[in-house]
Each structure stands twice: as structure tokens, then as C-alpha cells.
Design an enzyme around this catalytic site. Sequence first.
Site, PDB file in Angstrom:
ATOM      1  N   SER A  27       0.853  -1.198   0.000  1.00 12.61           N
ATOM      2  CA  SER A  27       0.000   0.000   0.000  1.00 12.61           C
ATOM      3  C   SER A  27       0.886   1.245   0.000  1.00 12.61           C
ATOM      4  O   SER A  27       2.053   1.189   0.424  1.00 12.61           O
ATOM      5  CB  SER A  27      -0.890   0.011   1.249  1.00 12.61           C
ATOM      6  N   LYS A  37       0.567  -1.956  15.145  1.00 16.26           N
ATOM      7  CA  LYS A  37      -0.877  -2.094  15.279  1.00 16.26           C
ATOM      8  C   LYS A  37      -1.435  -3.297  14.507  1.00 16.26           C
ATOM      9  O   LYS A  37      -2.443  -3.871  14.904  1.00 16.26           O
ATOM     10  CB  LYS A  37      -1.476  -0.792  14.754  1.00 16.26           C
ATOM     11  N   ASP A  38      -0.785  -3.663  13.424  1.00 12.16           N
ATOM     12  CA  ASP A  38      -1.276  -4.755  12.587  1.00 12.16           C
ATOM     13  C   ASP A  38      -0.678  -6.116  12.946  1.00 12.16           C
ATOM     14  O   ASP A  38      -1.059  -7.126  12.351  1.00 12.16           O
ATOM     15  CB  ASP A  38      -0.969  -4.468  11.106  1.00 12.16           C
ATOM     16  N   ARG A  95     -13.129  -0.755  17.639  1.00  5.84           N
ATOM     17  CA  ARG A  95     -12.640   0.174  18.656  1.00  5.84           C
ATOM     18  C   ARG A  95     -13.199   1.573  18.414  1.00  5.84           C
ATOM     19  O   ARG A  95     -13.719   2.227  19.326  1.00  5.84           O
ATOM     20  CB  ARG A  95     -11.098   0.207  18.612  1.00  5.84           C
ATOM     21  N   ARG A  96     -13.119   2.028  17.157  1.00 10.74           N
ATOM     22  CA  ARG A  96     -13.634   3.357  16.854  1.00 10.74           C
ATOM     23  C   ARG A  96     -15.160   3.384  16.981  1.00 10.74           C
ATOM     24  O   ARG A  96     -15.726   4.342  17.524  1.00 10.74           O
ATOM     25  CB  ARG A  96     -13.207   3.778  15.435  1.00 10.74           C
ATOM     26  N   ARG A 156     -13.556  -0.432   4.340  1.00 14.36           N
ATOM     27  CA  ARG A 156     -12.236  -1.073   4.336  1.00 14.36           C
ATOM     28  C   ARG A 156     -11.421  -0.577   3.153  1.00 14.36           C
ATOM     29  O   ARG A 156     -11.885   0.181   2.332  1.00 14.36           O
ATOM     30  CB  ARG A 156     -12.410  -2.595   4.294  1.00 14.36           C
ATOM     31  N   ARG A 200      -9.767   4.546   1.039  1.00 13.51           N
ATOM     32  CA  ARG A 200     -10.869   5.047   1.882  1.00 13.51           C
ATOM     33  C   ARG A 200     -11.142   6.517   1.585  1.00 13.51           C
ATOM     34  O   ARG A 200     -12.291   6.941   1.549  1.00 13.51           O
ATOM     35  CB  ARG A 200     -10.529   4.860   3.361  1.00 13.51           C
ATOM     36  N   CYS A 217     -10.683 -10.411  16.981  1.00 15.03           N
ATOM     37  CA  CYS A 217     -10.717  -9.270  16.057  1.00 15.03           C
ATOM     38  C   CYS A 217     -11.997  -8.450  16.166  1.00 15.03           C
ATOM     39  O   CYS A 217     -12.081  -7.378  15.570  1.00 15.03           O
ATOM     40  CB  CYS A 217     -10.447  -9.711  14.628  1.00 15.03           C
TER      41      CYS A 217
HETATM   42  N1  LIG Z   1      -5.226  -1.001   9.937  1.00 12.66           N
HETATM   43  C1  LIG Z   1      -4.485  -0.190   9.013  1.00 12.66           C
HETATM   44  C2  LIG Z   1      -3.505   0.698   9.675  1.00 12.66           C
HETATM   45  N2  LIG Z   1      -2.424   0.194  10.315  1.00 12.66           N
HETATM   46  C3  LIG Z   1      -1.734   1.240  10.869  1.00 12.66           C
HETATM   47  C4  LIG Z   1      -2.397   2.413  10.526  1.00 12.66           C
HETATM   48  C5  LIG Z   1      -2.026   3.771  10.937  1.00 12.66           C
HETATM   49  C6  LIG Z   1      -0.615   4.038  11.224  1.00 12.66           C
HETATM   50  C7  LIG Z   1      -0.100   3.501  12.522  1.00 12.66           C
HETATM   51  O1  LIG Z   1      -0.795   3.548  13.559  1.00 12.66           O
HETATM   52  O2  LIG Z   1       1.057   3.028  12.526  1.00 12.66           O
HETATM   53  C8  LIG Z   1      -3.514   2.087   9.758  1.00 12.66           C
HETATM   54  C9  LIG Z   1      -4.502   3.007   9.157  1.00 12.66           C
HETATM   55  C10 LIG Z   1      -5.531   3.573  10.092  1.00 12.66           C
HETATM   56  O3  LIG Z   1      -5.953   2.923  11.045  1.00 12.66           O
HETATM   57  O4  LIG Z   1      -5.986   4.700   9.865  1.00 12.66           O
END
Ligand SMILES: NCc1[nH]cc(CCC(=O)O)c1CC(=O)O
Length: 311
Positions: free
Chosen positions: A14, A83-84, A133-134, A151, A157, A244
Site C-alpha cells: 500500500s 498495530k497490525d 474500537r472506533r 475497508r 478510503r 478481532c
Molecule cells: N489497519 C491499518 C492501519 N495500520 C496502521 C495504521 C495507521 C498508522 C499507525 O498507527 O502506525 C492504519 C490506518 C488507520 O488505522 O488509519
Amino acid sequence: MPVPELIRIVSRDSPMALAQVERVRAELAELHPGARTEVVPVRTTGDKWLGDLSQVEGKGAFTKEVDAALLAGEADLAVHCVKDVPADRPLPAGTVFAAFLKRDDIRDALIHPGGLTLDELPPGTRVGTSSVRRAAQLAASHPHVRCVPFRGNANRRLAKLAAGEADALLLAVAGLERIGRTDVISEVLSPEVMMPPIGAGVLALQCREGDSALIDAVSGLGDPDTYREATAERMFLHVLQGHCNSPIAGFARVDRGGELSLRACVFTPDGKTRLNAHEWAGRLDPATLGTSVAVALLRQGAREIIDGIAH
Ligand SMILES: NCc1[nH]cc(CCC(=O)O)c1CC(=O)O
């Protein structure tokens, strides 16, 4: 040990992920001017599948193919958004984190084409987010707006928002900075208004376990405070064992005096129940702080909330 001559860096393909790789290349070039780098982009399940992530084994959807390329020797260094990277299980066997880069902004931002802030959104506003979460936090604080599933990578997005598929979006500030689109932000949300996810704004470098020459070479890119924060946050999530669909938020902070604290929350999907914990490390190491905060939430009933959510 000599620095490897060529470092092949694997990452999602990406625009945000490729920008992250460019940061790593720039920092590496400064630290080791002699080393050459090459980029190995791979498309992950999470990028190919734009439906509900829980249908494709949500966790690891953005990391599995990257880890596989590293383990297969097709690349030497993986760059991940922390985060991922699933925290409920150990890293894939044979791989280690060699560094956590200095943390970026941890906050989420509201993107509204008309420039409205969260409090100004009219009833019925469709906020594009697939993040539980959001959605849980928004349901609690702004029950008159509604979340619609959204998504795709951040650029996609933004394109879907422009096409009218939602009225507003929530995205991480760090991600927008990386793709050069902070211009679309209408409001940066404080962590009190929208608590960030575990690992927000942190990039991790992952290597093969035995590759000590490379581990040594890249460990100099690591930031000690970020290491403490990320370690506390990930251990918190590991002990909590979410899935998840479980709305979990939290962040650790090293303050100016060097003190580490971790605050974290578990929500029901409707946001009506919110468990809170906030502890200082004191003499505890970061991982023990993470454990302690998780136990504090478990004592308040986090397990029942998490297990009670379909996944
Ligand atoms: N799930 C996708 C993702 N993984 C990390 C980020 C943002 C950048 C970060 O926190 O390192 C994002 C995009 C988002 O949630 O807007």
C-alpha cells in the site's frame, strides 16, 4: 560484525506501507551509508479482501505474507505497523523484532469534507470505519451518528469518501502523515475522546532470528522509549487475549521524567460498558506493567465482555 551489503526490505504494497519503507531506507542510509537496500512489496490478504476481516482469519491479515517472505529468505527485513501485528500470540517462529522506530502521532483524526468537527456532525452522519474500537467509542460519545463498514487502504478510503460512500471518516494521523494527506483532517481527536489502538504510530523492524549481522545493523534505528511503550502495550494485549471483534484501546507513555504508564480500556460494541485501567510502572519492567493493567481489566470483567462478543 560487518553490516550486510544488501538489505532486502519486505512490506505491504500500500502507499502507506511503501512510505514506511522509505523512512526505514532513509534512516538506514544515514546509519550505514555503505549498505544498499532493495524493496520487496507483497500484497497481503487484508489488502486483497475488502469484506469483513473476521471472515479471513482477521488477525495477521496484514502481516502473514510479509512474514512468509521473510522466512522464505525472499527478503531480510520486514517493516510492520505494530498495530497490525497480532499480540495474542508470539511472533511467527523464527522471527524477532530487531527495533521499534521512534513513535509517530498516536491519535486518530476525523475527516469531514465540509470541515466539521466530531461535535458538529449532524444526526445520521455516516462515519466510515470498520474498526470495532472506533465504533464502540463513537457509539458512546456520539450516539446520533452511525458507523458504516469501510475497508481498504487509507488512499482507497479517502477515494470512497470523495465518492460519497460515507459522510466522514476516522483514520490515524500517523498514516495520513505517511501518505502526505494531513490536508484532509478536520479534527485531531485527543486520546481521551478516541483512545488509540495498541501499537498506534509505531513501526517495527522484524528479522530472521539467526540473522545477527542484520539484527545488529538495524538495532541502532530503535528508540528506547518506543520500545518500552510498545512492549507494555503488546504484553497487555497478549494477557487480555482479545479477538478481532473485541473493542480494546490503550496506550503507554514515557513522560518527561522517564516514567512509564499504561492506560487501557475494554468496551462492549455499543460502547455502553467501558472498563478502564491506568497504572504507572514504578519499578516494574514494561512487560509486567502490561500484565498488571490486563489483570486489572480482567478483574473488572473484561473476559466476560470479550468472550460475549461474536467472532
Ligand atoms: N489497519 C491499518 C492501519 N495500520 C496502521 C495504521 C495507521 C498508522 C499507525 O498507527 O502506525 C492504519 C490506518 C488507520 O488505522 O488509519
